[in-house]
Scaffold this active site. Structure first.
Site, short mmCIF file in Angstrom:
data_model
loop_
_atom_site.label_atom_id
_atom_site.label_comp_id
_atom_site.label_asym_id
_atom_site.label_seq_id
_atom_site.Cartn_x
_atom_site.Cartn_y
_atom_site.Cartn_z
CE LYS A 175 -1.49 2.85 2.84
NZ LYS A 175 -1.26 4.03 2.01
CD GLU A 250 14.09 0.78 8.15
OE1 GLU A 250 14.66 1.79 8.62
OE2 GLU A 250 14.64 -0.32 8.05
CB CYS A 284 14.66 8.77 6.48
SG CYS A 284 15.14 7.40 5.41
CD GLU A 384 11.88 13.04 9.29
OE1 GLU A 384 10.69 12.78 9.58
OE2 GLU A 384 12.66 12.20 8.79
N GLY A 457 13.14 3.81 14.63
CA GLY A 457 12.54 2.57 14.10
C GLY A 457 12.76 1.33 14.92
P1 NAD Z 1 3.33 8.94 6.92
O1 NAD Z 1 3.60 8.23 8.20
O2 NAD Z 1 2.40 10.07 6.91
O3 NAD Z 1 2.76 7.91 5.84
C1 NAD Z 1 3.45 6.75 5.47
C2 NAD Z 1 2.47 5.70 4.97
O4 NAD Z 1 1.61 5.35 6.03
C3 NAD Z 1 1.57 6.17 3.83
O5 NAD Z 1 1.36 5.11 2.94
C4 NAD Z 1 0.28 6.53 4.54
O6 NAD Z 1 -0.86 6.44 3.72
C5 NAD Z 1 0.25 5.46 5.62
N1 NAD Z 1 -0.57 5.80 6.77
C6 NAD Z 1 -0.85 7.02 7.29
N2 NAD Z 1 -1.67 6.91 8.36
C7 NAD Z 1 -1.91 5.58 8.53
C8 NAD Z 1 -2.65 4.82 9.47
N3 NAD Z 1 -3.35 5.40 10.45
N4 NAD Z 1 -2.65 3.48 9.35
C9 NAD Z 1 -1.96 2.88 8.38
N5 NAD Z 1 -1.23 3.53 7.45
C10 NAD Z 1 -1.20 4.88 7.53
O7 NAD Z 1 4.76 9.33 6.35
P2 NAD Z 1 5.06 10.14 5.01
O8 NAD Z 1 4.78 11.58 5.27
O9 NAD Z 1 4.42 9.46 3.85
O10 NAD Z 1 6.64 9.90 4.85
C11 NAD Z 1 7.59 10.68 5.45
C12 NAD Z 1 8.19 9.99 6.64
O11 NAD Z 1 8.77 8.75 6.24
C13 NAD Z 1 9.31 10.77 7.27
O12 NAD Z 1 9.20 10.75 8.67
C14 NAD Z 1 10.56 10.02 6.83
O13 NAD Z 1 11.67 10.18 7.66
C15 NAD Z 1 10.07 8.62 6.81
N6 NAD Z 1 10.94 7.77 5.99
C16 NAD Z 1 11.78 6.89 6.62
C17 NAD Z 1 12.64 6.08 5.87
C18 NAD Z 1 13.55 5.08 6.54
O14 NAD Z 1 14.06 4.21 5.86
N7 NAD Z 1 13.77 5.17 7.85
C19 NAD Z 1 12.64 6.18 4.47
C20 NAD Z 1 11.78 7.09 3.87
C21 NAD Z 1 10.91 7.87 4.63
#
Ligand code: NAD
Length: 489
Positions: A175, A250, A284, A384, A457
């Protein structure tokens, strides 16, 4: 005509969303819709879980591991062929400069090959027990995996999850974020062509609170592998509690990139500037806090300022562009708000900080931004931002640098530059981060475990142990004697 990815991929079929919708995906370089994308809802997730469960119990479970590996290899080769198109689509959808997208996406096939190479090497152990009693362990796939990915690097995060899940013998529902879902649906086309049995790979883009939440609470999903924000991870833990499912997280980062006065300054500046502004700051692992020892502080700030002038911000499909726009409008607003916060907190804005106008005014472009004289207690150093905003923090002594680096809720990555090998080893071993680079930065491969300490994470992706998080260990104890004493005699 607007290109369309208006179907979900479930059970090896392309199906219209049942309780979802088709939405327009916005090109962040123009602010205008560029594609139509299917969005699944809870019902669609339920269907995908049924498909993935049937595939897990059926064909996938019984395919020999070497054949599973062969299918992943076939997928990897098709992916390699299609990588240039995937990179272009990712650029359209996420705004990532094409030169960066090509480099990133071009490496994924090798990643899938790595996972394929692990698929048929899942070995157990024999355990010492009493004479006549034998014990051994075997590894068993956990079942259906829900892979939930963020909007910033959809293909890379999908690769780490799908590759590992399939190699471990699981089936998977991907997803992606509804904001940048195009390439994940394109990935489904490749999975279809590779010939995985129906239901082994399913792709259902959807909104977090609808499709995502349904995955987290669904009893048919054994494990969620999630990349995204800490706030969402905390929510998932609560929503998934009743099913006691497994999680890999992550999450975010606020990496310290430490430049000691004795470092090779040219190399360090190259690394520090590129890893401050890559993908417009939306990754990230980036070094968003640059810690600089006082004797070279002014020189480093000046070098940052000079380099900032050379960054070509522009249309992401243009080969000359170094940096594209922020991937969506809300992220642009978030970045600009942190520029204001930095100024109010008393940091010195050295360059950038503004939304770009002229030919770029319709898109979500922001200038590469430098703050100097930042203290680690300022919000721009603690939170962040996910934009191209770097905070340059001065320090005097080695101990102070370590203390500043570790004074963060996050612990994903860090880097340090020094010609003193003793210091390199010493400092690297005291940094609280899952990945520490010495005289290098963002060097990342399939063989290097990746993941975070603290709020960055749970668990690791990649590396030779990557499959463990997708498998259970079964210990079998067998008695050769068949003797069992009467406990009540
Ligand atoms: P987000 O947490 O808003 O969303 C991530 C995913 O989770 C999306 O697919 C979203 O639709 C889903 N989601 C949101 N609410 C949910 C819920 N209640 N239940 C289930 N799924 C849900 O994050 P974002 O804004 O899309 O991404 C940015 C974040 O990702 C930043 O914090 C970044 O650091 C992190 N990130 C981490 C890594 C890593 O490898 N550590 C890599 C890339 C991004």
């Amino acid at each position: 005509m607007t290109p369309s990815w208006d179907k979900l991929y479930i059970a090896g079929e392309w199906v219209a969303p049942e309780d979802g919708a088709v939405i327009e995906s916005i090109d962040p370089a123009t602010g205008r819709p560029w594609a139509r994308v299917a969005i699944g809802g809870a019902c669609d997730i339920d269907k995908a879980v049924t498909a993935a469960s049937e595939a897990f119990a059926g064909p996938w479970r019984h395919i020999p591991a070497w054949e599973r590996a062969q299918l992943i290899r076939r997928f990897a080769e098709l992916y390699r062929e299609k990588a240039p198109r995937l990179a272009e689509l990712e650029t359209r959808d996420c705004g990532r400069a094409i030169r960066e997208a090509r480099m990133d996406v071009g490496a994924h096939a090798q990643w899938y090959h790595w996972f394929a190479s692990l698929a048929d090497k899942s070995e157990g152990r024999t355990l010492p027990l009493d004479e006549g009693v034998h014990a051994f362990t075997t590894k068993v796939p956990v079942g259906v995996v829900g892979a939930i990915t963020p909007w910033n690097v959809p293909l890379l995060t999908a690769c780490w999850k799908i590759g590992t899940a399939l190699a471990a013998g699981c089936t998977v529902i991907l997803k992606p974020s509804e904001l940048t879902a195009v390439t994940s649906l394109e990935l489904a086309r490749i999975a279809d062509e590779a010939g995985f049995p129906p239901g082994v790979v399913n792709v259902v883009p959807g909104a977090g609170p609808a499709a995502g939440a349904r995955m987290v609470e669904h009893p048919g999903i054994a494990k969620i592998s999630f990349t995204g924000s800490g706030a969402t991870a905390r929510r998932m833990l609560r929503d998934g509690a009743d099913t006691l499912k497994r999680f890999t997280f992550e999450l975010g980062g606020k990496a310290a990139h430490i430049l000691f006065a004795d470092c090779d300054l040219d190399a360090a500046i190259n690394a520090a500037t590129s890893s401050a502004w890559a993908h417009c700051g939306q990754a990230c692992a980036l070094g968003s806090r640059v810690l600089v020892q006082r004797p070279i502080y002014a020189q480093v700030v000046e070098a940052f300022r000079a380099r900032q002038q050379r960054v070509r911000v522009g249309m992401p499909l243009d080969e000359a562009t170094h940096m594209g726009p922020q991937a969506h409008e809300a992220q642009l607003a978030k970045t600009l708000s942190y520029v204001e916060i930095g100024k109010q907190d008393g940091a010195e804005l050295v360059a950038g900080g503004e939304r770009l106008g002229g030919a770029l005014s319709d898109g979500y472009f922001v200038a590469p931004t430098i703050f100097a004289e930042v203290r680690n207690d300022m919000r721009i150093a603690r939170e962040e931002i996910f934009g191209p905003v770097v905070s340059i923090i001065p320090f005097d002594e080695e101990e102070e640098a370590i203390a500043i680096a570790n004074d963060s809720e996050f612990g994903l990555t860090a880097g340090l530059w020094t010609r003193d090998l003793g210091r390199g080893l010493r400092v690297s071993q005291r940094i609280e981060a899952g990945m520490v680079w010495v005289n290098s930065y963002r060097y990342l491969r399939w063989s290097t475990p990746y993941g975070g300490f603290k709020a960055s994470g749970w668990g690791r992706e990649n590396g030779s142990d990557a499959l463990d998080a997708y498998q259970e260990i079964r210990t079998t104890v067998m008695s050769a004697t068949g003797h069992f004493a009467d406990a009540y005699g």
